[in-house]
Design a protein around this motif. Structure first.
Motif, PDB file in Angstrom:
ATOM      1  N   ILE A 164      13.937  31.225  42.492  1.00 44.21           N
ATOM      2  CA  ILE A 164      15.079  30.208  42.052  1.00 44.21           C
ATOM      3  C   ILE A 164      15.200  29.812  41.570  1.00 44.21           C
ATOM      4  O   ILE A 164      15.021  29.080  40.966  1.00 44.21           O
ATOM      5  CB  ILE A 164      15.071  29.183  43.254  1.00 44.21           C
ATOM      6  CG1 ILE A 164      14.397  30.481  44.826  1.00 44.21           C
ATOM      7  CG2 ILE A 164      15.437  27.889  44.146  1.00 44.21           C
ATOM      8  CD1 ILE A 164      13.922  28.755  46.370  1.00 44.21           C
ATOM      9  N   GLU A 166      18.945  27.109  39.562  1.00 44.04           N
ATOM     10  CA  GLU A 166      19.763  25.411  40.064  1.00 44.04           C
ATOM     11  C   GLU A 166      20.699  25.919  39.137  1.00 44.04           C
ATOM     12  O   GLU A 166      20.991  26.404  38.119  1.00 44.04           O
ATOM     13  CB  GLU A 166      18.672  24.328  39.734  1.00 44.04           C
ATOM     14  CG  GLU A 166      17.942  24.440  39.976  1.00 44.04           C
ATOM     15  CD  GLU A 166      17.464  22.784  39.912  1.00 44.04           C
ATOM     16  OE1 GLU A 166      16.211  22.315  40.354  1.00 44.04           O
ATOM     17  OE2 GLU A 166      17.622  22.299  38.676  1.00 44.04           O
ATOM     18  N   THR A 173      23.072  19.670  42.797  1.00 41.66           N
ATOM     19  CA  THR A 173      22.702  21.399  42.507  1.00 41.66           C
ATOM     20  C   THR A 173      23.029  22.044  43.365  1.00 41.66           C
ATOM     21  O   THR A 173      22.072  21.565  45.082  1.00 41.66           O
ATOM     22  CB  THR A 173      21.434  20.425  41.322  1.00 41.66           C
ATOM     23  OG1 THR A 173      21.756  19.669  40.887  1.00 41.66           O
ATOM     24  CG2 THR A 173      20.852  22.082  41.320  1.00 41.66           C
ATOM     25  N   HIS A 175      21.040  25.630  44.597  1.00 38.62           N
ATOM     26  CA  HIS A 175      19.297  26.603  44.308  1.00 38.62           C
ATOM     27  C   HIS A 175      20.219  27.416  45.332  1.00 38.62           C
ATOM     28  O   HIS A 175      20.936  27.583  46.634  1.00 38.62           O
ATOM     29  CB  HIS A 175      18.515  25.159  44.986  1.00 38.62           C
ATOM     30  CG  HIS A 175      18.209  24.051  45.076  1.00 38.62           C
ATOM     31  ND1 HIS A 175      18.070  23.195  44.952  1.00 38.62           N
ATOM     32  CD2 HIS A 175      17.051  24.301  43.669  1.00 38.62           C
ATOM     33  CE1 HIS A 175      18.411  21.450  44.446  1.00 38.62           C
ATOM     34  NE2 HIS A 175      17.621  22.876  43.181  1.00 38.62           N
ATOM     35  N   ASP A 293      21.660  22.865  50.526  1.00 34.93           N
ATOM     36  CA  ASP A 293      22.512  23.094  49.788  1.00 34.93           C
ATOM     37  C   ASP A 293      24.183  23.181  50.184  1.00 34.93           C
ATOM     38  O   ASP A 293      25.493  22.955  49.105  1.00 34.93           O
ATOM     39  CB  ASP A 293      22.717  23.953  48.524  1.00 34.93           C
ATOM     40  CG  ASP A 293      20.969  22.949  48.038  1.00 34.93           C
ATOM     41  OD1 ASP A 293      20.639  22.338  48.220  1.00 34.93           O
ATOM     42  OD2 ASP A 293      20.436  23.416  46.998  1.00 34.93           O
ATOM     43  N   MET A 329      14.614  26.282  38.108  1.00 36.24           N
ATOM     44  CA  MET A 329      14.209  25.649  38.743  1.00 36.24           C
ATOM     45  C   MET A 329      12.733  24.553  38.370  1.00 36.24           C
ATOM     46  O   MET A 329      11.817  25.101  38.541  1.00 36.24           O
ATOM     47  CB  MET A 329      13.946  25.887  40.389  1.00 36.24           C
ATOM     48  CG  MET A 329      13.606  24.763  41.510  1.00 36.24           C
ATOM     49  SD  MET A 329      13.407  25.631  43.557  1.00 36.24           S
ATOM     50  CE  MET A 329      12.015  26.357  43.412  1.00 36.24           C
TER      51      MET A 329
END
Length: 343
Positions: A164, A166, A173, A175, A293, A329
């Motif tokens: 993962i 960012e 942010t 992800h 997100d 991340m």
């Protein structure tokens, strides 16, 4: 599409005309989809790969499209299965063997790297060897060799909570769960971006909401149009001063809400805010925004825009482009919920 009434004098040609119209309609659909997502495309621009080249081909996962690797690459790492005693007939089988060691819910994958020797002439007695390995850092895999003289094919597998990255913006942010088994060349490029000190030039410049055509879950509303707006945010992932090499077409499942995909061969990309079955299997998907997100992507889609026309298609361009920064991340998110299965 406006159709003219049939002419009795030419009724004998009706079947031929209908066939030509059908063929033309198919080509037109693909051309329109390409135009919607590419601001610079034109008939003479060879940098954008025509969707006609992939028309009629199933890029879904039914045929093992999400067990891919990179040829002429040997990744290193601690061996968990010795290839001299572990052989298969194809790289797909080797990849699946690694995935089988990465399907539990009790921690990191036992295997996150597979290396297969599939060239009979170059491999000799080592043909079919499948080495399963474990990296110290899957976002920075250890390379042994790469180049045309290397007879190995290698791939990475990310387990739950792994792989993962960012995508940092001033509005929050995003992800993104990467899919190296579906799009290894694409993911390799994203991992290279993580090593840069900056990503000057990386930005989001187009934003279009779901409008009245898709519900909050991304499902198309019956009898509604398919745009505009087209339910996406679009940008570019190309660091200024760093040469960009076209990325080959990889696995192209149906675009779902949260899908992150290239436009053509990149570096333009988009994040979909809806399920776009109407686009068929047209774009390489290399990741998916985590569902929690997506509200950030929706927020960006509501920012002030100005109208523009790209090849006779009305689009909405942000009044002020949003700079992007790609980062590793900071901590594991554990079991994550992505919008697309990679196997």
């Amino acid at each position: 599409m406006v159709r003219r009434p049939n002419d009795p004098e030419h009724s004998r040609f009706a079947s031929l005309v209908l066939l030509l119209v059908a063929l033309f309609s198919c080509l037109l659909v693909y051309a329109v989809v390409s135009t919607l997502l590419n601001p610079t495309v034109n008939p003479q621009d060879s940098s954008f790969e025509s969707l006609e080249s992939v028309a009629g081909i199933d890029f879904g996962e039914k045929k093992g499209e999400c067990c891919r690797g990179i040829e002429n690459l040997e990744l290193w790492g601690a061996a968990v299965k010795w290839g001299s005693d572990f052989k298969f007939n194809s790289s797909v089988e080797c990849c699946q063997a690694c995935k089988a060691m990465c399907s539990g819910n009790d921690g990191p994958c036992l295997c996150d790297t597979w290396v297969f020797c599939g060239n009979k002439d170059a491999c000799g007695s080592r043909f079919g060897e499948c080495w399963l390995k474990k990296q110290k850092d899957t976002l920075s895999p250890d390379r042994q060799e790469a180049g045309q003289t290397v007879s190995w094919t290698s791939g990475i597998v990310f387990g739950k909570g792994e792989g993962i990255v960012e995508m940092e913006t001033e509005y929050g942010t995003l992800h993104i769960k990467l899919f190296p088994d579906c799009a290894p060349y694409s993911v390799t490029y994203i991992l290279e971006l993580l090593t840069l000190r900056h990503c000057a030039g990386c930005q989001i410049y187009r934003a279009e909401s779901r409008g009245q055509s898709w519900d909050p879950q991304g499902n198309h509303i019956k009898d509604a149009s398919y745009g505009p707006p087209f339910a996406l945010i679009q940008g570019i992932l190309e660091a200024q001063g760093t040469p960009f090499k076209k990325i080959p077409m990889e696995a192209c499942p149906t675009i779902r809400r949260g899908s992150v995909a290239w436009i053509g061969s990149g570096p333009e990309f988009f994040i979909s805010l809806a399920n776009h079955e109407e686009w068929k299997n047209s774009y390489t998907i290399f990741g998916s925004v985590l569902s929690e997100d997506m509200e950030i992507a929706e927020k960006i889609a509501q920012l002030p825009t100005k109208s523009d026309v790209w090849n006779n298609i009305n689009v909405s361009v942000l009044q002020r482009p949003i700079p992007l920064v790609m980062r590793r991340m900071k901590k594991s998110l554990g079991d994550v919920n992505t919008n697309m299965k990679s196997e």
